[in-house]
Write a protein that holds these residues in place. Structure first.
Motif, short mmCIF file in Angstrom:
data_model
loop_
_atom_site.label_atom_id
_atom_site.label_comp_id
_atom_site.label_asym_id
_atom_site.label_seq_id
_atom_site.Cartn_x
_atom_site.Cartn_y
_atom_site.Cartn_z
N PHE A 268 0.86 -1.19 0.00
CA PHE A 268 0.00 0.00 0.00
C PHE A 268 0.89 1.24 0.00
CE2 PHE A 268 -2.76 -3.34 1.24
CZ PHE A 268 -3.95 -2.99 0.63
N ASP A 269 0.74 2.04 -1.04
CA ASP A 269 1.63 3.17 -1.26
C ASP A 269 1.05 4.43 -0.59
OD1 ASP A 269 3.18 5.20 -2.20
OD2 ASP A 269 3.01 4.68 -4.33
N TRP A 272 -0.21 7.97 -2.02
CA TRP A 272 -1.51 8.30 -2.60
C TRP A 272 -2.49 8.83 -1.57
CZ3 TRP A 272 -1.63 9.29 -7.44
CH2 TRP A 272 -0.70 8.66 -8.28
N GLU A 284 -4.20 1.57 4.74
CA GLU A 284 -4.99 0.66 3.89
C GLU A 284 -6.48 1.00 3.92
OE1 GLU A 284 -2.98 -2.63 6.01
OE2 GLU A 284 -1.81 -0.83 5.62
N LEU A 287 -7.15 4.24 1.87
CA LEU A 287 -7.01 4.07 0.41
C LEU A 287 -8.07 3.13 -0.16
CD1 LEU A 287 -3.11 3.83 0.05
CD2 LEU A 287 -4.56 5.77 -0.56
N HIS A 320 -3.28 4.41 -6.43
CA HIS A 320 -3.50 3.24 -5.58
C HIS A 320 -4.65 2.40 -6.11
CE1 HIS A 320 -6.08 1.31 -2.58
NE2 HIS A 320 -4.95 0.68 -2.34
#
Ligand SMILES: [Zn+2]
Ligand SMILES: [Zn+2]
Length: 359
Positions: A268-269, A272, A284, A287, A320
């Motif tokens: 999970f980036d 974003w 998480e 997003l 994402h």
């Protein structure tokens, strides 16, 4: 939505179906639905192709990430049929597929370079982070024309993808000076710039900048919404929506997808993230609460689970959600077509997207 379109087509008498105006409209419709095969089938049936026939097909290829096919068809198009719109469509298709060489060649061949043509080229260059060349085009254009805000928006959105906060600040300042009354576009610029601050971890700066600027402009920021069709009814959800009767199941499905994605190495980036975390939230959970993921999950909890999902979103899909939807398509072995504010993404069961990550 796809089967509504088919239903309508089935009602059209054959003498009307064979008219070129109907055929052009059908190519456009199938292209926008993400069904490139059906668009091509109609295109192949047209005997005496007009400018609009070619343009609709080029645009259909472009929307669906098939830049090479769009450029190829533009080459096949008789010279006298090419017009301003077909030129914009082919350049746009190249831009969305990252085909710089093709775009440059076509751009150089065009004798009358209008504002839209130059904007499309600026967009192409900005997507590839070639900001100097893009800015040079804008400068040249402004020597003899009044500045165009769309060119600056293209530049700014490229700078956002590049997480280039210095350049973005410069562009936004210039936009404010040049276009003080273009409130809606400036607000979109504020959102882009504040997202850049967030993406590099400056959440407080993002929040302050966003609220100050939006207040100064006196406009409302568009809420992200996604639509889908469930059992013949159109359903729409916003981010972190809990209003749907099957809400609990939607979030449970998202949780299962998250676990499976992590098992498969998904990361999970946090870049974003567009805001800081509230209590009880994780990166998480924030997003995965984006509206397109909620409506995809809503489809997947239906019995039987569909093998084809169609979503329309009013804003652009974030990086994402784009990555996560690729994983969902693969886990569920399902085709997922998402039309966002910019283009169509066709996520295939092999875990790839038709845009080849150019968006
Ligand atoms: Zn998203
Ligand atoms: Zn895509």
């Amino acid at each position: 939505m796809l089967h509504h379109c088919q239903y309508i087509v089935n009602q059209i008498p054959s003498n009307i179906l064979s008219k070129i105006r109907t055929q052009n409209a059908l190519i456009d419709m199938w292209g926008k639905c993400g069904s490139i095969e059906k668009a091509k089938n109609v295109f192949n049936l047209v005997v005496d192709r007009a400018t609009l026939t070619y343009t609709a097909m080029i645009n259909a290829f472009g929307l669906n990430g098939m830049g090479s096919q769009a450029a190829e068809l533009y080459r096949e198009m008789p010279n006298h049929l090419r017009d301003h719109v077909s030129q914009i469509c082919v350049l746009n298709a190249c831009s969305h597929a990252g085909l710089l060489h093709e775009a440059r060649t076509i751009f150089n061949e065009i004798s009358l370079k209008t504002e839209s043509i130059i904007t499309t080229m600026v967009d192409c260059l900005s997507r590839l982070f070639m900001f100097d060349e893009a800015q040079k085009l804008i400068e040249d254009y402004e020597k003899t024309n009044t500045p165009s805000i769309i060119m600056y928006m293209s530049l700014l959105s490229g700078a956002r993808n590049n997480r280039n906060s210095n350049l973005s600040e410069k562009i936004y300042k210039r936009m404010k000076t040049l276009f003080p009354n273009a409130k809606e576009s400036l607000a979109a610029g504020v959102v882009l710039l504040s997202n850049i601050y967030s993406s590099i971890g400056k959440h407080e700066e993002a929040k302050t900048f966003r609220s100050n600027q939006i207040e100064e402009l006196g406009v409302k920021v568009k809420v992200g919404l996604s639509w889908t069709e469930i059992k013949g009814h159109i359903v729409h959800l916003k981010a972190h929506d809990h209003s749907h009767p099957q809400s609990t199941e939607i979030y449970a499905k998202i949780d299962r997808l998250k676990s499976k994605a992590i098992e498969n190495g998904f990361i999970f980036d946090s870049s974003w993230m567009t805001r800081s975390l509230n209590e009880n939230e994780t990166i998480e959970s924030v997003l995965c609460g984006h509206s397109e993921l909620l409506v995809i999950a809503l489809n997947l909890i239906q019995e039987p689970a569909p093998k084809f999902i169609q979503v329309v979103k009013n804003l652009r899909v974030c990086g994402h959600c784009h990555e996560f939807t690729k994983v969902i398509a693969k886990i569920e072995q399902c085709d997922i077509v998402v039309r966002d504010a910019n283009r169509i993404h066709h996520f295939y069961p092999n875990g790839q997207c038709s845009c080849q990550d150019h968006f």
